[in-house]
Design a protein around this motif. Sequence first.
Motif, PDB file in Angstrom:
ATOM      1  N   HIS A  64      17.058  66.990  39.672  1.00  0.00           N
ATOM      2  CA  HIS A  64      16.162  68.160  39.237  1.00  0.00           C
ATOM      3  C   HIS A  64      17.260  69.451  39.463  1.00  0.00           C
ATOM      4  CE1 HIS A  64      12.231  67.588  37.671  1.00  0.00           C
ATOM      5  NE2 HIS A  64      12.281  66.247  38.394  1.00  0.00           N
ATOM      6  N   PRO A  81      20.547  70.240  39.122  1.00  0.00           N
ATOM      7  CA  PRO A  81      21.584  70.865  38.268  1.00  0.00           C
ATOM      8  C   PRO A  81      20.512  71.169  37.024  1.00  0.00           C
ATOM      9  CG  PRO A  81      21.805  68.397  38.299  1.00  0.00           C
ATOM     10  CD  PRO A  81      21.060  68.700  39.211  1.00  0.00           C
ATOM     11  N   LEU A  82      19.467  70.694  36.711  1.00  0.00           N
ATOM     12  CA  LEU A  82      18.378  71.446  35.732  1.00  0.00           C
ATOM     13  C   LEU A  82      17.930  72.418  36.210  1.00  0.00           C
ATOM     14  CD1 LEU A  82      16.897  68.085  34.783  1.00  0.00           C
ATOM     15  CD2 LEU A  82      18.499  69.227  33.366  1.00  0.00           C
ATOM     16  N   ILE A  83      17.651  72.843  37.662  1.00  0.00           N
ATOM     17  CA  ILE A  83      17.229  74.032  37.937  1.00  0.00           C
ATOM     18  C   ILE A  83      18.126  75.158  37.818  1.00  0.00           C
ATOM     19  CG2 ILE A  83      16.279  75.172  39.767  1.00  0.00           C
ATOM     20  CD1 ILE A  83      14.650  72.813  40.523  1.00  0.00           C
ATOM     21  N   MET A 141      20.585  75.287  35.961  1.00  0.00           N
ATOM     22  CA  MET A 141      20.856  75.650  34.529  1.00  0.00           C
ATOM     23  C   MET A 141      19.788  76.694  33.953  1.00  0.00           C
ATOM     24  SD  MET A 141      24.045  74.937  33.720  1.00  0.00           S
ATOM     25  CE  MET A 141      23.960  75.157  31.942  1.00  0.00           C
ATOM     26  N   SER A 142      18.266  76.163  34.452  1.00  0.00           N
ATOM     27  CA  SER A 142      17.481  77.010  33.858  1.00  0.00           C
ATOM     28  C   SER A 142      17.532  78.375  34.446  1.00  0.00           C
ATOM     29  CB  SER A 142      16.109  76.312  34.706  1.00  0.00           C
ATOM     30  OG  SER A 142      15.952  75.105  34.125  1.00  0.00           O
ATOM     31  N   TYR A 179      20.242  80.021  35.257  1.00  0.00           N
ATOM     32  CA  TYR A 179      21.581  80.371  34.335  1.00  0.00           C
ATOM     33  C   TYR A 179      20.797  80.739  32.947  1.00  0.00           C
ATOM     34  CZ  TYR A 179      25.582  80.293  31.226  1.00  0.00           C
ATOM     35  OH  TYR A 179      26.606  80.115  30.141  1.00  0.00           O
ATOM     36  N   ALA A 180      19.872  80.311  32.386  1.00  0.00           N
ATOM     37  CA  ALA A 180      19.295  80.418  31.149  1.00  0.00           C
ATOM     38  C   ALA A 180      18.301  81.706  31.213  1.00  0.00           C
ATOM     39  CB  ALA A 180      18.510  79.292  30.555  1.00  0.00           C
ATOM     40  N   LEU A 181      17.726  81.574  32.121  1.00  0.00           N
ATOM     41  CA  LEU A 181      16.439  82.470  32.247  1.00  0.00           C
ATOM     42  C   LEU A 181      17.166  83.953  32.974  1.00  0.00           C
ATOM     43  CD1 LEU A 181      13.384  80.507  33.374  1.00  0.00           C
ATOM     44  CD2 LEU A 181      13.934  81.762  31.256  1.00  0.00           C
ATOM     45  N   PRO A 211      19.635  86.439  32.792  1.00  0.00           N
ATOM     46  CA  PRO A 211      19.646  87.460  31.647  1.00  0.00           C
ATOM     47  C   PRO A 211      18.607  88.064  31.058  1.00  0.00           C
ATOM     48  CG  PRO A 211      21.312  85.964  31.236  1.00  0.00           C
ATOM     49  CD  PRO A 211      20.307  85.133  32.071  1.00  0.00           C
ATOM     50  N   LEU A 212      17.638  87.123  30.941  1.00  0.00           N
ATOM     51  CA  LEU A 212      16.149  87.730  30.276  1.00  0.00           C
ATOM     52  C   LEU A 212      15.671  88.447  31.379  1.00  0.00           C
ATOM     53  CD1 LEU A 212      15.692  84.455  28.161  1.00  0.00           C
ATOM     54  CD2 LEU A 212      16.285  86.744  27.543  1.00  0.00           C
ATOM     55  N   LEU A 267      16.549  89.595  33.856  1.00  0.00           N
ATOM     56  CA  LEU A 267      17.184  91.179  34.192  1.00  0.00           C
ATOM     57  C   LEU A 267      16.870  92.087  33.145  1.00  0.00           C
ATOM     58  CD1 LEU A 267      20.833  90.119  35.299  1.00  0.00           C
ATOM     59  CD2 LEU A 267      19.192  91.239  36.459  1.00  0.00           C
ATOM     60  N   LEU A 268      16.730  91.594  31.897  1.00  0.00           N
ATOM     61  CA  LEU A 268      16.489  92.662  30.766  1.00  0.00           C
ATOM     62  C   LEU A 268      15.111  93.182  30.994  1.00  0.00           C
ATOM     63  CD1 LEU A 268      17.305  93.499  27.889  1.00  0.00           C
ATOM     64  CD2 LEU A 268      15.781  91.557  26.786  1.00  0.00           C
ATOM     65  N   LEU A 320      20.756  94.830  40.224  1.00  0.00           N
ATOM     66  CA  LEU A 320      19.883  93.502  40.468  1.00  0.00           C
ATOM     67  C   LEU A 320      18.402  93.407  41.261  1.00  0.00           C
ATOM     68  CD1 LEU A 320      22.920  91.333  41.598  1.00  0.00           C
ATOM     69  CD2 LEU A 320      21.695  91.434  39.592  1.00  0.00           C
ATOM     70  N   LEU A 348      23.689  67.409  30.671  1.00  0.00           N
ATOM     71  CA  LEU A 348      22.248  67.902  31.088  1.00  0.00           C
ATOM     72  C   LEU A 348      21.209  66.967  30.433  1.00  0.00           C
ATOM     73  CD1 LEU A 348      23.672  70.920  32.057  1.00  0.00           C
ATOM     74  CD2 LEU A 348      21.572  70.104  32.970  1.00  0.00           C
ATOM     75  N   ILE A 387      13.089  76.063  28.166  1.00  0.00           N
ATOM     76  CA  ILE A 387      13.837  76.987  28.885  1.00  0.00           C
ATOM     77  C   ILE A 387      15.226  77.023  28.360  1.00  0.00           C
ATOM     78  CG2 ILE A 387      14.832  77.763  31.038  1.00  0.00           C
ATOM     79  CD1 ILE A 387      12.428  76.970  32.338  1.00  0.00           C
ATOM     80  N   PHE A 388      16.025  75.915  28.172  1.00  0.00           N
ATOM     81  CA  PHE A 388      17.094  75.595  27.729  1.00  0.00           C
ATOM     82  C   PHE A 388      17.178  76.334  26.388  1.00  0.00           C
ATOM     83  CE2 PHE A 388      18.026  74.145  31.497  1.00  0.00           C
ATOM     84  CZ  PHE A 388      18.122  72.766  31.832  1.00  0.00           C
ATOM     85  N   ILE A 398      22.886  92.479  26.419  1.00  0.00           N
ATOM     86  CA  ILE A 398      22.376  92.220  27.993  1.00  0.00           C
ATOM     87  C   ILE A 398      24.033  91.962  28.509  1.00  0.00           C
ATOM     88  CG2 ILE A 398      21.345  90.370  29.498  1.00  0.00           C
ATOM     89  CD1 ILE A 398      19.481  89.892  27.238  1.00  0.00           C
ATOM     90  N   TRP A 429      26.204  80.953  26.692  1.00  0.00           N
ATOM     91  CA  TRP A 429      24.954  81.114  27.312  1.00  0.00           C
ATOM     92  C   TRP A 429      24.014  80.889  26.271  1.00  0.00           C
ATOM     93  CZ3 TRP A 429      21.177  84.789  26.364  1.00  0.00           C
ATOM     94  CH2 TRP A 429      20.259  84.780  27.061  1.00  0.00           C
TER      95      TRP A 429
END
Lengths: 437, 274, 296
Positions: B11, B13-15, B17-18, B20-22, B24-25, B27-28, B44, C92, C109-110, C124, C169
Amino acid sequence: MGKKKLIAIGIVVVLGIALGSFTSASAKKVTLVWWTEYHAARIYDAIRETIEKPFEIANPDVDLKVEYFPDYDRILRTALVAEAGPDIIDLHGPSYAIEYVDANMLLLLDEYAEKFGWKEKIFPWAIACSMYKGHLTSLPVHYETMLLWYNRTMFEEKGWNLATDWDSFVSLCEKQDAAGVIPLTYGSVDFVIANSWMTSIFFSCIAGPENVKRVLTGEMKWTEEPFKKAIEKYRFLWQKGWISEKQSAALALDDSWGLWQDKRAAMKFEGTWALQNVFDFSKGFDWDWAPIPQLEPGVVPPVIMGIGSNIALNAKTEHPDQAATFLDFLFSDPKRAGRIMDAARGEFWVPIKLSKADFPPEFDERMIRCFEYMGEGMASGNIGYCTWTFWPPKTDAFQYQNLDSVVLDRMSIEDYLASSQEIFEQELAEGRVPTLP
Amino acid sequence: MREQKSKTLFHIPLIIMSVYALAPLVLLISNSFKTGGEIRTQPLSLPMQLLWRNYVDAWQIAGYTKGILSSTIILALSIAILLAVASPMAFALVKLRIPGGNVILLLLLLGMTLPPQLCIIPLFFMWQKMGLVDSPWALAPIYSARYLPFSVFLLRSYYIGIPKEVEDAGRVDGCSEVQVFLRIILPLSKPVLMTVVAVVSMWVWNEFLFALTFLHTEEVRSMAIRYYCFTGRFSINLAYVAASGVMMVLPIMILYVFLQRSVVEGMTRGSLKG
Amino acid sequence: MPSGRKLYTRYLGWIFVIPGLALYTVVVLGPSVATVRYAFFDWSGLGKPQWVGFKNFVDIVLHDWVFRIGLVNNIKYLIIFLTVPMILGVTLAYITTLVRRGVAVYSTIFFLPVVIASVVTARIWAWIYHPFFGVTGALKDISWLQWLTQFSLGNPDYALYTIAFADLWHWWGFMFVIYHGALRQIDVQLYEAARIEGASTWQLFFKISLPLLRPTIVFLYLLQMIWCFMTFDYVYIMTRGGPGHASELATTWIYDQAFIQFEAGYACALTIYLTLICVVFVVLYLYLKRRGWESY
């Protein structure tokens, strides 16, 4: 008795018809459409109050519609190509008119110039650079100069003095850098044309107006020493990190003002149009402007002149006479010009003879000084040349597009100037170099 | 025992990457509630207060009402045209086995694999001459044509899966080909048509290059270009940039949440072009 | 009569196809042919085109250093995108198959960044990278994070990579989903059999999953190659190809020439070169397909 009555009735009838046709004629209103580039809301209001309404009052048979567009160039082009478009067209400068004239999209104004006496009303140098191939293609509607803007409060607090020559300018930048402040704030990512502000300043102030004149008439070459020095000095300032810490190519124009507002920057090289922004972004401190210091020994700093906006008529307009009357309206009243210069703040500096008395009382003192500075420059004849007004279009475009490459050491100054020379020679041969005063 | 532990380890690496994916959003969204100055000085941190005003202001200044109208017109029209021309085309290619079918497929493939610049330059100047620039109505057919290959391929792979017996049953009953198409094939295609609608909607809403080239005046700008111009003009007001970004993204997020399977399947299967 | 019906079907078939074909011809095919034609002219888009023969093509090869930079950048982009998202996606996706809980959540999510408009994503990330007002700007005072400041849109050496990271990304989730879907189609019994023989998790990955994924991988590689030469949005929005053309791509340069410099004829010639490159990849794909690389 009967005859008299008949005559009376006849007169009444004739008068009636005449009156009727007169009123119906005036009931037909001519609509003039004027397209201008997006400006701040302040300018909408300024134009409406000082130009649109008075013009419609003075010319009751004309309905003037003013339309504003951001991304103006593309919209204008599209409309002109589709043979639509407005009657009255704003352009960013005389060189923009050239392309449209070649495609026969603009009305030549020579006749109207004769009729209204524009060559007498408007500054001669401004008229000169609006000519193309012997014809008057547009009228200059806004003139400007390049200045050094600075945070006066910061200067006073830190005990800095304005520079008087190149060495003191360099040491001023060093002091500011050491104090953790960016000496010159600047950003060009969203408007690469801003690089032409720099080329304008550095060519005119370092190579000197005499040499600029010579190179623009073909007597000198771009590859010669004075022009090399001009770009070298700019590159020097940039590579020292004194211009937005070498990030100018990644900053937007507004970002550079953001740094100014946040007191992270001390000075700015920009034209009189900075008045648009400097009031709004100077909350909490005082600003002022100074002439560009003497950047090259032996070259007296000129007052760099440019035309920021000019106005032309669509070749396809259905109402050329009324449109020309409108053009004349802009240039005929010094007090009106004074009013719009105050309201528009840094835009619409109409190039006609004005005196201090023509300005409204609230006109900012710094702007009056600026106006006088430009007047003195023109009177003394020591003027410099803005590239967007006096350079042929492709040469100007090449220089502002590739300035970043030069300061980033991705293009040598020799190559930059050699290519400028090549492009310039071709435009000179095609007759595209504006007339110098 | 060991398997349990390693499963938990996976879990990590999955977390990562999650996040990483989320990030910027997040932050937006976080920025959309701050003031410009706050964003500049404390990028931040969480917002000090929830400035809903940013949304209202950004909406008004950017003219999002007009933007939504424009984008909706473009979207509705392009989907309508697309479905109207793509489904018969796929039907003819698969079921009717028309001659030259392979040539058509090759042409469609070329359209998907060759750069859009190849057609955009003359297309723009042609539209300009005809006065069709700045018209959402004129942009919609362009989108329909550009997404035609994808739709045809997707529909085609679906139609291949419809057993011949189904349509033959109709033919035996005396239906003409048109009726077979309308009464039998189309109703069966509802799922794949939904997929096409979902994916193409997302693409049209987000599309940048063509909208940038063909829509200039403020009145007609699509949401994507409106956002681009607005954030270009007000780049210093980072709060506006963020708030308008959230609003721009919201419709697609909603679409995604409800039609996730369709969108994902459609994009992946359509790209794998049967 | 069978032949009668067949004839009728044939013609009817064409009626089904004609509307779509007509639309496609007007918008895609016709202009594509026109581009080839205009490449031989000097045309600003404003006035009348003037015939110049091969001049544009020769000028591009001899003088256009910006286009060269653009193509090199496209290749750099290609190398990045053929490695990073692929490795991330496959790895992954595999890990996700090993995990029992939360697969749906992770997938959602991905894939989320993929559906966000590129304009918004670009803005962004441009903000995150902002040297003064963004995350990078705030972090540069922390000494061990200093190296992050290299990644600025104003840094000509790193601008392209900076942009690519943002694009990554946005895009790697797409790879993930495709690989994930493909992995799930692999027969579980293959794994079982190997596990009985004592294979570790990673051996399973390298010896079973990857080889069986080969058709997917090959296909995605080819797709990615073509897309890398078409990419436009991110570079245009974040740097416009700057600073000093450091991040210029073939596509942004073409756009600049066609619609900002108004050298439409020249831009068409540039497009032809770009298209030829894409055609090479398509031909490669068709050749490999015929050779059976898509099947195992």
